[in-house]
Scaffold this motif. Structure first.
Motif, PDB file in Angstrom:
ATOM      1  N   UNK A 395       1.034  -1.206  -0.070  1.00 35.29           N
ATOM      2  CA  UNK A 395      -0.186  -0.023  -0.134  1.00 35.29           C
ATOM      3  C   UNK A 395       1.069   1.367  -0.080  1.00 35.29           C
ATOM      4  N   UNK A 396       1.934   1.145   0.832  1.00 37.54           N
ATOM      5  CA  UNK A 396       2.868   2.530   0.726  1.00 37.54           C
ATOM      6  C   UNK A 396       3.583   2.490  -0.340  1.00 37.54           C
ATOM      7  N   UNK A 397       3.992   1.588  -1.100  1.00 32.43           N
ATOM      8  CA  UNK A 397       4.731   1.715  -2.308  1.00 32.43           C
ATOM      9  C   UNK A 397       3.571   2.302  -3.615  1.00 32.43           C
ATOM     10  N   UNK A 398       2.458   1.968  -3.509  1.00 34.10           N
ATOM     11  CA  UNK A 398       1.462   2.357  -4.487  1.00 34.10           C
ATOM     12  C   UNK A 398       1.163   3.975  -3.995  1.00 34.10           C
ATOM     13  N   UNK A 399       1.180   4.339  -2.852  1.00 32.90           N
ATOM     14  CA  UNK A 399       0.795   5.483  -2.475  1.00 32.90           C
ATOM     15  C   UNK A 399       2.205   6.328  -2.730  1.00 32.90           C
ATOM     16  N   UNK A 400       3.250   6.023  -2.722  1.00 34.43           N
ATOM     17  CA  UNK A 400       4.719   6.533  -3.015  1.00 34.43           C
ATOM     18  C   UNK A 400       4.670   6.993  -4.694  1.00 34.43           C
ATOM     19  N   UNK A 401       4.301   5.785  -5.481  1.00 30.65           N
ATOM     20  CA  UNK A 401       4.131   5.935  -6.913  1.00 30.65           C
ATOM     21  C   UNK A 401       3.228   7.012  -7.319  1.00 30.65           C
ATOM     22  N   UNK A 402       1.760   6.873  -6.730  1.00 25.50           N
ATOM     23  CA  UNK A 402       1.066   8.119  -7.250  1.00 25.50           C
ATOM     24  C   UNK A 402       1.648   9.492  -6.751  1.00 25.50           C
ATOM     25  N   UNK A 403       2.007   9.576  -5.480  1.00 22.17           N
ATOM     26  CA  UNK A 403       2.735  10.921  -5.120  1.00 22.17           C
ATOM     27  C   UNK A 403       3.878  11.415  -6.177  1.00 22.17           C
ATOM     28  N   UNK A 404       4.775  10.385  -6.566  1.00 23.14           N
ATOM     29  CA  UNK A 404       5.816  10.627  -7.524  1.00 23.14           C
ATOM     30  C   UNK A 404       5.316  11.205  -8.967  1.00 23.14           C
ATOM     31  N   UNK A 405       4.171  10.399  -9.204  1.00 22.43           N
ATOM     32  CA  UNK A 405       3.357  10.801 -10.519  1.00 22.43           C
ATOM     33  C   UNK A 405       2.595  11.959 -10.634  1.00 22.43           C
ATOM     34  N   UNK A 406       2.168  12.435  -9.418  1.00 21.93           N
ATOM     35  CA  UNK A 406       1.461  13.749  -9.268  1.00 21.93           C
ATOM     36  C   UNK A 406       2.513  14.956  -9.331  1.00 21.93           C
ATOM     37  N   UNK A 407       3.710  14.671  -8.476  1.00 23.46           N
ATOM     38  CA  UNK A 407       4.549  15.399  -8.567  1.00 23.46           C
ATOM     39  C   UNK A 407       5.331  16.102  -9.627  1.00 23.46           C
ATOM     40  N   UNK A 408       5.583  14.862 -10.788  1.00 23.34           N
ATOM     41  CA  UNK A 408       6.002  14.811 -12.015  1.00 23.34           C
ATOM     42  C   UNK A 408       5.017  15.769 -12.782  1.00 23.34           C
ATOM     43  N   UNK A 409       4.179  15.360 -12.921  1.00 20.96           N
ATOM     44  CA  UNK A 409       3.032  16.126 -13.754  1.00 20.96           C
ATOM     45  C   UNK A 409       2.705  17.462 -13.325  1.00 20.96           C
ATOM     46  N   UNK A 410       2.782  17.963 -12.033  1.00 22.14           N
ATOM     47  CA  UNK A 410       2.457  19.089 -11.642  1.00 22.14           C
ATOM     48  C   UNK A 410       3.678  19.722 -11.742  1.00 22.14           C
ATOM     49  N   UNK A 411       4.657  19.590 -11.697  1.00 21.59           N
ATOM     50  CA  UNK A 411       6.222  20.347 -11.793  1.00 21.59           C
ATOM     51  C   UNK A 411       6.186  20.715 -13.284  1.00 21.59           C
ATOM     52  N   UNK A 412       6.048  19.652 -14.274  1.00 27.05           N
ATOM     53  CA  UNK A 412       5.956  19.822 -15.514  1.00 27.05           C
ATOM     54  C   UNK A 412       5.177  20.926 -16.074  1.00 27.05           C
ATOM     55  N   UNK A 413       3.935  20.858 -15.738  1.00 29.60           N
ATOM     56  CA  UNK A 413       2.801  21.704 -16.027  1.00 29.60           C
ATOM     57  C   UNK A 413       3.197  23.120 -15.580  1.00 29.60           C
ATOM     58  N   UNK A 414       3.586  23.256 -14.092  1.00 29.96           N
ATOM     59  CA  UNK A 414       4.103  24.525 -13.735  1.00 29.96           C
ATOM     60  C   UNK A 414       5.239  25.188 -14.640  1.00 29.96           C
ATOM     61  N   UNK A 415       6.121  24.403 -14.786  1.00 32.29           N
ATOM     62  CA  UNK A 415       7.171  24.885 -15.335  1.00 32.29           C
ATOM     63  C   UNK A 415       6.987  25.502 -16.807  1.00 32.29           C
ATOM     64  N   UNK A 416       6.042  24.759 -17.541  1.00 35.41           N
ATOM     65  CA  UNK A 416       5.932  25.091 -18.833  1.00 35.41           C
ATOM     66  C   UNK A 416       4.849  26.636 -18.870  1.00 35.41           C
ATOM     67  N   UNK A 417       3.939  26.549 -17.745  1.00 35.56           N
ATOM     68  CA  UNK A 417       3.179  27.906 -17.683  1.00 35.56           C
ATOM     69  C   UNK A 417       4.066  28.949 -17.337  1.00 35.56           C
TER      70      UNK A 417
END
Length: 637
Positions: A395-417
């Protein structure tokens, strides 16, 4: 069939390190109907677990609940059937009790709300206490048919004004009772408290009747006292070679409404304070364990979540394990539906809501007789714990995977904007600068001011965007720290899992060594049995030889009697023989020779009689009787 704990050596029965698991306290609500002519509180019961109060709001929300809505594990309305309601509480409690878990049933409510009647019954109807004991002894009879032995001991105490009284002892013979701490188990117990060994339902009910008759004071005094009935159960399963130890506590708390001097002028100030301190303390403990932010609001300041105020009263110290400890606890709330009791009813509902948020830490009190049984039980517990750890790690591994994916998407979107916005602003600033340069001195002041205003607005936008960027960076750093914390926690869980596996491997190695030692002992036993059989055969042969030698003795005696007469005749011949004087062999007289022969025969005979039973002579094959006979015949010749 009862058994005595003294028949088992407790030092040879190691306890099994059972696993603790959370168990939320169950809360049931029982509503008392109003009498004729009285105003009834406006409420509504939904789906037998939810009650909604209609009227003014008196409490703060519990988590996401509405202000007037309370959710419990069961609600008995004024027109509901009592037997079904009680049975739902009793069945689960008795089942957990016989499985080796500690169980407590506690009643809470204001004065005249039906609390004591619900516990002890009235008008010939059984209460929760009688019904629970009947169900328990019914199950005990079934377990005894499965080769399970039981021993039960009962104690009853009353707590009033911070004083503990033993209700199984007559009032004139009571001793002052005090709480004492057990350094070995870190628990509290009542010193000099008497307990009675019981073996049947009738004995339990007789003890309860005796305790009721030993209570002091009138009904008003009894309503301000808390009664605790404690039944200790030891059960021994002879087939499974296990012992289970559990405790049942039936608790009738004092009335929850406060006592004041105006209602009873005969009471002193100190007496009033001691009467109120117990119920105030138990309410504080409930709010502290539930959490000050999640619990129901109260005019009193909330206690610290790290320090539970158990020591505020004697009652909370006695109930320390019941509320927040190693017990499966069930709370029965009794509330009045009269309009004039609205405040006390709401207070009882708030207490029940707080208690329902508390989770006790339960474990099965089970032990085994031999090493193999203990290892089997420990292995089973470790397997369960390992499966829980594995599921938690996944369960913790799944949570960490989701957090990393969200962080990656958010950083990429904010950087482009941000890059796009900065490029656009830079282009506007460059165009404005060129415009200012091209106009030169001929540009009008008005146009200059507009350009400056536009430039200032753009600069403000840039500053705001820069602030947003800083905020996002700080948020990203916070999420990164949380991610690192989750990684460290995952590593800790993996280390704990490896440690548990190592312990399991050690236990398996110990079991293999025990089995190898058992096999070696078995071979030695067989060897000694064969040796004993061989010695038994030798003893039988010795006995047969001994009997043969006894028969040979009788024949030798006859031969010696006949040889003696022949010897006397030969002696006379030797006396007249001319060779007698010249031979050194016959240098002695016939009398001495005869005496010597008799002495040698007697010595040989005595030696033969002493040495025949010895195994050494028989093994060498020497027949002393035959030797003595041959010696005599040679002498005669």
């Amino acid at each position: 069939m009862l058994w005595s704990p003294d028949s088992v050596v407790t030092t040879n029965i190691p306890s099994i390190p059972s696993l603790y698991h959370d168990s939320a306290i169950k809360v049931f609500l029982k509503l008392k109907p109003v009498q004729d002519g009285m105003l009834q509180l406006r409420y509504k019961v939904k789906d037998s677990q939810t009650i909604v109060l209609e009227g003014s709001r008196r409490s703060e929300p519990i988590r996401s609940q509405d202000l007037e809505l309370f959710v419990f594990d069961g609600i008995e309305d004024i027109d509901a059937e009592t037997n079904k309601f009680n049975q739902s509480i009793i069945d689960d409690s008795v089942s957990e009790l016989l499985n080796g878990y500690n169980v407590a049933i506690m009643a809470y409510g204001q004065n005249e709300s039906g609390k004591t009647h619900a516990m002890f019954g009235r008008d010939g109807n059984d209460g929760l206490i009688q019904s629970t004991f009947k169900k328990l002894f019914t199950e005990i009879l079934r377990e005894e048919a499965r080769n399970v032995d039981f021993t039960l001991s009962l104690s009853v105490v009353e707590l009033c004004c911070e004083e503990i009284r033993d209700l199984l002892v007559l009032p004139d013979r009571r001793k002052p009772l005090k709480l004492r701490s057990d350094s070995n188990q870190s628990t509290l117990h009542i010193r000099d408290l008497s307990s009675v060994t019981v073996s049947s339902l009738s004995e339990v009910l007789s003890c309860l009747q005796k305790a009721k008759s030993n209570q002091n004071g009138d009904e008003k005094h009894m309503s301000r006292a808390s009664v605790i009935i404690k039944l200790s159960i030891n059960q021994r399963n002879n087939d499974e070679e296990t012992v289970k130890v559990s405790t049942l506590q039936m608790i009738d708390l004092a009335s929850s409404d406060k006592v004041d001097k105006a209602s009873d002028p005969s009471l002193g100030t100190e007496t009033v304070r001691k009467m109120n301190i117990s119920m105030d303390a138990i309410d504080n403990v409930a709010r502290s364990l539930a959490g000050s932010k999640l619990a129901v609001s109260n005019p009193r300041p909330p206690s610290s979540s790290h320090q539970i105020p158990y020591k505020d009263s004697t009652l909370t110290q006695l109930l320390r394990e019941v509320i927040g400890g190693n017990y499966r606890t069930t709370v029965l709330l009794t509330c009045s539906t009269k309009m004039e009791d609205e405040g006390e009813t709401l207070q009882s509902l708030n207490f029940g809501a707080n208690m329902r948020l508390i989770k006790n830490s339960m474990c099965q009190n089970k032990s085994g007789f031999n090493t193999k049984k203990i290892l089997d039980l420990v292995t089973k517990d470790f397997s369960i714990e390992r499966a829980n750890y594995i599921s938690r790690i996944e369960q913790l591994q799944n949570e960490m995977t989701l957090i990393r994916e969200k962080e990656r998407q958010r950083d990429h979107t904010q950087s482009d904007v941000l890059v796009t916005e900065n490029g656009r602003l830079k282009a506007q600033v460059d165009s404005l600068s060129q415009l200012l340069k091209s106009d030169g001195k001929d540009a009008k002041d008005e146009e200059h001011s507009k350009i400056l205003e536009t430039l200032m607005e753009k600069c403000e936008n840039v500053i705001q965007l820069q602030m947003k960027l800083d905020n996002e960076r700080s948020r990203t750093a916070h999420l990164t720290s949380e991610l690192e914390f989750n990684v460290s926690r995952e590593q800790a869980l993996e280390a704990m899992n490896l440690k548990l596996l190592h312990q399991l491997q050690e236990n398996e190695d110990e079991l293999k060594q025990a089995l190898a030692a058992n096999f070696s002992l078995k071979q030695d036993l067989e060897k000694w049995q064969k040796l004993a059989a061989t010695r038994l055969e030798k003893n039988e042969s010795l006995e047969s030889l001994l009997s043969v030698n006894n028969v040979g003795k009788h024949d030798d005696r006859n031969r010696r009697s006949s040889s003696s007469s022949a010897g006397s005749f030969m002696a006379q011949i030797e006396e007249n023989s001319p060779l007698r004087k010249s031979s050194w062999f016959f240098g002695h007289s016939s009398t001495n020779s005869r005496a010597m022969r008799q002495v040698s025969v007697e010595s040989v005979r005595s030696n033969t009689s002493q040495e025949i039973p010895r195994p050494k002579i028989l093994r060498n094959g020497i027949n002393l009787n035959a030797v003595s006979g041959e010696a005599e015949s040679s002498n005669i010749k």
